[in-house]
Design an enzyme around this catalytic site. Sequence first.
Site, PDB file in Angstrom:
ATOM      1  CB  SER A   1      37.673  51.728  44.470  1.00 25.64           C
ATOM      2  OG  SER A   1      38.429  50.681  45.040  1.00 25.64           O
TER       3      SER A   1
ATOM      4  CG  HIS B   1      38.936  43.474  38.017  1.00 26.56           C
ATOM      5  ND1 HIS B   1      39.563  44.534  37.391  1.00 26.56           N
ATOM      6  CD2 HIS B   1      38.265  44.010  39.066  1.00 26.56           C
ATOM      7  CE1 HIS B   1      39.275  45.654  38.035  1.00 26.56           C
ATOM      8  NE2 HIS B   1      38.498  45.361  39.048  1.00 26.56           N
ATOM      9  CB  SER B   2      39.535  41.989  42.299  1.00 27.92           C
ATOM     10  OG  SER B   2      38.128  41.738  42.262  1.00 27.92           O
TER      11      SER B   2
ATOM     12  CD  GLU C   1      46.121  30.268  46.141  1.00 22.09           C
ATOM     13  OE1 GLU C   1      45.315  29.586  46.806  1.00 22.09           O
ATOM     14  OE2 GLU C   1      46.014  30.436  44.907  1.00 22.09           O
TER      15      GLU C   1
END
Length: 475
Positions: free
Chosen positions: A214, A370-371, A128
């Site tokens: 990543s 996923h993100s 959030e």
Amino acid sequence: MGLLPLLLRGAPKRFLRASGSYRSLYESNSRRRRHGTDAAAADQAVNSRADHRPDDQMLDFPGAKAAFTSRMEFISPNAAEAVPCFRILDDLGRALDGSDIPEVDSSLAVKMYHTMVRLQTFDSIFYEAQRQGRISFYLTNIGEEALNVASAAALTKDDVVFPQYREHGVLMWRGFTLDEFANQCFSNEAGHGKGRQMPIHYGSEKLNYFTISSPIATQLPHAVGAAYGLKMDRKNACAVTYFGDGGSSEGDFHAACNFAAVLEAPVLFVCRNNGYAISTPACEQYKGKHSIQLLAFVLTTSQYFFLFLNFDAPGDGIVVRGRGYGMTSIRVDGNDALAVFKAVSAARKLAVEQSKPVLIEAMTYRVGHHSTSDDSTKYRSGEEIAHWRSVRDPVLRFRRWLESNAWWSVEDEKELRGAARKEVISAMNQAEKKNKPPLSELFTDVYDTLPRNLLEQEATLRDTVSKNPPSLAPH
């Protein structure tokens, strides 16, 4: 020289191959004429070997050892049965009949649950926070808490971890504090990454947790190399690397598996098969054993409706790949904390005591997007997500098992949830107030003495920032 050698000398290769039996006959007769009985005895030995049935002979090439057969048969890509999935608790947290419960006492079990709840709470609040624009990026672990925490609980602090990017529960279990997580996410001056990494690229040398990167699957060969080093140093430890089902399609996965098997490196390959590689479902990622759900449109005389049809696809996922590389493998229910703990404990024992690599395919589900850069409702239904968030929630399943053992209560739950929320919000608010790292940190920790090109880049950057509002001024 006889006529046959003259003919063979100028014959094309295909004729030479076809006439091999005639050449052998000619050479055999020549040897007999030249060497007499010795050659005859040699020919008899050759003929004796040739008389053996194919299935009596063994393949003795350097590349493989196996029996010959006269029956041509291709290896089927589909096993008669799928590799079973090891499980101890059902979806309601009840032990299956005949289950061998691992040695988990109340103290360890409650600590595991505490960590799962803190992880869940941290994910919810920081997701959030990103949506509010307070941090730039975030990635949750929702739906995979049991796999993270239970696998971490089965390891020791001496085991080195090479994560992908959805394993912050492992790091939390090892002792990475909420403040450290928050500092990294806000990229402030107290963060370990010094503002030079993505927010969720955690790392800790102290906790043997290599910094996240990543690019997919690049950590796998690194883990094997580290494991081989542990073996050479005779350490009572192993390397553990995590990756998703999408990572198994990368060349680094295959190179690492072969590397580990050949060198007999003590490494655990933990595959989080959560059903999706970002938006790519497992049915498009590999030819594995999975359910395919087809949406059929049915029209009647008075109304129309949709019908979901389920089929099983051939093949058997990722776990079977271990056998091809000569690795011990297991498939486990990644949403069952007890099963994960037991499987990883046993796998670690094999790796450390027998110097064997082990492939663990943990079947789980990524409930979250996923993100924060992803909207998973574009490629899966809300009903599917809701089902896994409620009915198949791994945290709730483990809580029910705790309650059945009288190790947890409603009052305990309320107290833990409230405390976890306060701790996470406090860490977030403190991290948000801290200064950003100085610009000079962009160029440190690589070279002992900065080369001229980096000095020029730093000067250009400072000049650019100085011409902008005071809030961007260098310090």
